[in-house]
Design a protein around this motif. Structure first.
Motif, PDB file in Angstrom:
ATOM      1  N   ASN A 120       0.831  -1.208   0.000  1.00 44.00           N
ATOM      2  CA  ASN A 120       0.000   0.000   0.000  1.00 44.00           C
ATOM      3  C   ASN A 120       0.863   1.255   0.000  1.00 44.00           C
ATOM      4  OD1 ASN A 120      -2.484  -1.275  -0.086  1.00 44.00           O
ATOM      5  ND2 ASN A 120      -2.708  -1.336   2.141  1.00 44.00           N
ATOM      6  N   GLN A 121       1.959   1.246   0.754  1.00 46.52           N
ATOM      7  CA  GLN A 121       2.862   2.397   0.770  1.00 46.52           C
ATOM      8  C   GLN A 121       3.557   2.565  -0.581  1.00 46.52           C
ATOM      9  OE1 GLN A 121       5.340   1.572   4.187  1.00 46.52           O
ATOM     10  NE2 GLN A 121       4.045   2.817   5.522  1.00 46.52           N
ATOM     11  N   GLN A 122       3.973   1.464  -1.203  1.00 46.92           N
ATOM     12  CA  GLN A 122       4.603   1.552  -2.527  1.00 46.92           C
ATOM     13  C   GLN A 122       3.632   2.142  -3.551  1.00 46.92           C
ATOM     14  OE1 GLN A 122       5.786  -2.477  -3.304  1.00 46.92           O
ATOM     15  NE2 GLN A 122       7.653  -2.329  -2.074  1.00 46.92           N
ATOM     16  N   ARG A 123       2.371   1.698  -3.509  1.00 43.92           N
ATOM     17  CA  ARG A 123       1.362   2.238  -4.425  1.00 43.92           C
ATOM     18  C   ARG A 123       1.183   3.739  -4.202  1.00 43.92           C
ATOM     19  NH1 ARG A 123      -1.468  -2.788  -3.030  1.00 43.92           N
ATOM     20  NH2 ARG A 123      -1.660  -4.034  -4.913  1.00 43.92           N
ATOM     21  N   ALA A 124       1.083   4.136  -2.938  1.00 45.68           N
ATOM     22  CA  ALA A 124       0.872   5.552  -2.622  1.00 45.68           C
ATOM     23  C   ALA A 124       2.058   6.388  -3.093  1.00 45.68           C
ATOM     24  CB  ALA A 124       0.656   5.729  -1.118  1.00 45.68           C
ATOM     25  N   ARG A 125       3.280   5.922  -2.855  1.00 47.69           N
ATOM     26  CA  ARG A 125       4.460   6.667  -3.312  1.00 47.69           C
ATOM     27  C   ARG A 125       4.472   6.790  -4.834  1.00 47.69           C
ATOM     28  NH1 ARG A 125       7.018   3.354   0.687  1.00 47.69           N
ATOM     29  NH2 ARG A 125       7.480   4.610   2.519  1.00 47.69           N
ATOM     30  N   ALA A 126       4.146   5.695  -5.519  1.00 41.96           N
ATOM     31  CA  ALA A 126       4.135   5.724  -6.989  1.00 41.96           C
ATOM     32  C   ALA A 126       3.065   6.690  -7.496  1.00 41.96           C
ATOM     33  CB  ALA A 126       3.909   4.316  -7.548  1.00 41.96           C
ATOM     34  N   GLN A 127       1.889   6.683  -6.872  1.00 40.69           N
ATOM     35  CA  GLN A 127       0.837   7.612  -7.292  1.00 40.69           C
ATOM     36  C   GLN A 127       1.286   9.056  -7.108  1.00 40.69           C
ATOM     37  OE1 GLN A 127      -2.986   6.768  -5.551  1.00 40.69           O
ATOM     38  NE2 GLN A 127      -2.888   4.615  -6.146  1.00 40.69           N
ATOM     39  N   LEU A 128       1.932   9.341  -5.985  1.00 39.86           N
ATOM     40  CA  LEU A 128       2.409  10.710  -5.752  1.00 39.86           C
ATOM     41  C   LEU A 128       3.447  11.112  -6.788  1.00 39.86           C
ATOM     42  CD1 LEU A 128       2.594  10.790  -1.863  1.00 39.86           C
ATOM     43  CD2 LEU A 128       1.004  12.037  -3.338  1.00 39.86           C
ATOM     44  N   ARG A 129       4.374  10.207  -7.129  1.00 40.58           N
ATOM     45  CA  ARG A 129       5.387  10.527  -8.149  1.00 40.58           C
ATOM     46  C   ARG A 129       4.727  10.843  -9.486  1.00 40.58           C
ATOM     47  NH1 ARG A 129       8.233   6.288  -5.750  1.00 40.58           N
ATOM     48  NH2 ARG A 129       7.479   4.847  -7.332  1.00 40.58           N
ATOM     49  N   VAL A 130       3.764  10.009  -9.900  1.00 41.30           N
ATOM     50  CA  VAL A 130       3.096  10.235 -11.184  1.00 41.30           C
ATOM     51  C   VAL A 130       2.327  11.548 -11.154  1.00 41.30           C
ATOM     52  CG1 VAL A 130       1.339   9.366 -12.776  1.00 41.30           C
ATOM     53  CG2 VAL A 130       2.975   7.772 -11.744  1.00 41.30           C
ATOM     54  N   ALA A 131       1.606  11.807 -10.070  1.00 38.56           N
ATOM     55  CA  ALA A 131       0.835  13.056  -9.964  1.00 38.56           C
ATOM     56  C   ALA A 131       1.757  14.267 -10.008  1.00 38.56           C
ATOM     57  CB  ALA A 131       0.017  13.057  -8.676  1.00 38.56           C
ATOM     58  N   GLN A 132       2.879  14.212  -9.290  1.00 39.13           N
ATOM     59  CA  GLN A 132       3.807  15.343  -9.277  1.00 39.13           C
ATOM     60  C   GLN A 132       4.400  15.579 -10.659  1.00 39.13           C
ATOM     61  OE1 GLN A 132       6.252  13.859  -6.107  1.00 39.13           O
ATOM     62  NE2 GLN A 132       5.250  15.126  -4.573  1.00 39.13           N
ATOM     63  N   ARG A 133       4.778  14.523 -11.348  1.00 38.61           N
ATOM     64  CA  ARG A 133       5.340  14.677 -12.694  1.00 38.61           C
ATOM     65  C   ARG A 133       4.291  15.196 -13.660  1.00 38.61           C
ATOM     66  NH1 ARG A 133       8.415   8.921 -12.401  1.00 38.61           N
ATOM     67  NH2 ARG A 133      10.196   9.627 -11.176  1.00 38.61           N
ATOM     68  N   THR A 134       3.061  14.736 -13.518  1.00 39.18           N
ATOM     69  CA  THR A 134       1.972  15.199 -14.386  1.00 39.18           C
ATOM     70  C   THR A 134       1.754  16.695 -14.220  1.00 39.18           C
ATOM     71  OG1 THR A 134       0.877  13.056 -14.330  1.00 39.18           O
ATOM     72  CG2 THR A 134      -0.479  14.943 -14.945  1.00 39.18           C
ATOM     73  N   ARG A 135       1.830  17.158 -12.991  1.00 39.75           N
ATOM     74  CA  ARG A 135       1.592  18.570 -12.681  1.00 39.75           C
ATOM     75  C   ARG A 135       2.847  19.413 -12.800  1.00 39.75           C
ATOM     76  NH1 ARG A 135      -1.647  15.261  -9.878  1.00 39.75           N
ATOM     77  NH2 ARG A 135      -3.769  15.858  -9.388  1.00 39.75           N
ATOM     78  N   GLY A 136       4.002  18.780 -13.096  1.00 35.87           N
ATOM     79  CA  GLY A 136       5.253  19.518 -13.224  1.00 35.87           C
ATOM     80  C   GLY A 136       5.813  20.000 -11.910  1.00 35.87           C
ATOM     81  N   GLU A 137       5.410  19.332 -10.816  1.00 41.47           N
ATOM     82  CA  GLU A 137       5.884  19.721  -9.491  1.00 41.47           C
ATOM     83  C   GLU A 137       7.205  19.035  -9.193  1.00 41.47           C
ATOM     84  OE1 GLU A 137       2.841  18.468  -6.798  1.00 41.47           O
ATOM     85  OE2 GLU A 137       1.311  19.730  -7.700  1.00 41.47           O
ATOM     86  N   PRO A 138       8.046  19.652  -8.347  1.00 35.97           N
ATOM     87  CA  PRO A 138       9.288  18.984  -7.954  1.00 35.97           C
ATOM     88  C   PRO A 138       8.955  17.769  -7.097  1.00 35.97           C
ATOM     89  CG  PRO A 138       9.001  21.021  -6.710  1.00 35.97           C
ATOM     90  CD  PRO A 138       7.897  20.979  -7.743  1.00 35.97           C
ATOM     91  N   ALA A 139       9.776  16.742  -7.209  1.00 37.55           N
ATOM     92  CA  ALA A 139       9.585  15.526  -6.425  1.00 37.55           C
ATOM     93  C   ALA A 139       9.839  15.807  -4.948  1.00 37.55           C
ATOM     94  CB  ALA A 139      10.506  14.425  -6.916  1.00 37.55           C
ATOM     95  N   THR A 140       9.051  15.172  -4.100  1.00 34.43           N
ATOM     96  CA  THR A 140       9.257  15.284  -2.661  1.00 34.43           C
ATOM     97  C   THR A 140       9.546  13.903  -2.116  1.00 34.43           C
ATOM     98  OG1 THR A 140       6.897  15.036  -2.247  1.00 34.43           O
ATOM     99  CG2 THR A 140       7.755  17.289  -2.404  1.00 34.43           C
ATOM    100  N   ALA A 141      10.308  13.843  -1.063  1.00 35.04           N
ATOM    101  CA  ALA A 141      10.660  12.553  -0.456  1.00 35.04           C
ATOM    102  C   ALA A 141       9.515  12.103   0.448  1.00 35.04           C
ATOM    103  CB  ALA A 141      11.942  12.694   0.357  1.00 35.04           C
ATOM    104  N   HIS A 142       9.138  10.843   0.305  1.00 39.00           N
ATOM    105  CA  HIS A 142       8.102  10.240   1.185  1.00 39.00           C
ATOM    106  C   HIS A 142       8.599   8.917   1.653  1.00 39.00           C
ATOM    107  CE1 HIS A 142       4.857  13.104   0.585  1.00 39.00           C
ATOM    108  NE2 HIS A 142       5.248  13.181  -0.645  1.00 39.00           N
TER     109      HIS A 142
END
Length: 142
Positions: A120-142
């Motif tokens: 579940n944590q891996q899925r959540a981290r992957a979703q955040l990475r995809v969302a951030q890249r889609t929106r052009g946001e800088p990556a954040t550490a989770h």
């Protein structure tokens, strides 16, 4: 088979529906052991997907999706992805993904429960990475 050898067809299918079926120039998929880029003319392969990003490029347009595991096949300039869930990057619920990371209790003693928590944590981290890249946001550490 598409007669134009300079493009790929990318097909993403979930149990509910076909999420994507279009001609693209390039596809990148997250396999369980790393990312694979596919260009027209790629040798056939079948691979197991990890939790992560599926990215397509057509000209200057890049589209991103979160893919929740599954399998991918490349054959005759067609990339077919079979996955339990595929979410376009712009539709990812960032707050829900963050909440999974923030509210997951300490890892359980049971190997089965611990494995489910980690997935579940891996899925959540992957979703955040995809969302951030889609929106052009800088990556954040989770």
């Amino acid at each position: 088979m598409d007669s134009d050898q300079r493009t790929l067809r990318c097909v993403v299918v979930t149990p509910e529906r076909a999420v994507l079926d279009e001609a693209v120039d390039f596809v990148a998929i997250t396999l369980y052991d790393g990312e694979l880029g596919v260009l027209p003319g790629r040798a056939p392969l079948i691979g197991r997907l990890g939790y992560g990003e599926l990215r397509t490029r057509t000209g200057n347009d890049t589209r991103r999706f979160f893919v929740d595991g599954g399998f991918a096949q490349v054959r005759d300039n067609v990339v077919t992805v079979l996955t339990p869930r595929a979410i376009p990057g712009e539709e990812i619920n960032v707050e829900a993904a963050r909440q999974v990371l923030e509210t997951t209790p300490p890892l359980a003693a049971s190997p089965e429960i611990r494995d489910a928590q980690e997935k579940n944590q891996q899925r959540a981290r992957a979703q955040l990475r995809v969302a951030q890249r889609t929106r052009g946001e800088p990556a954040t550490a989770h």
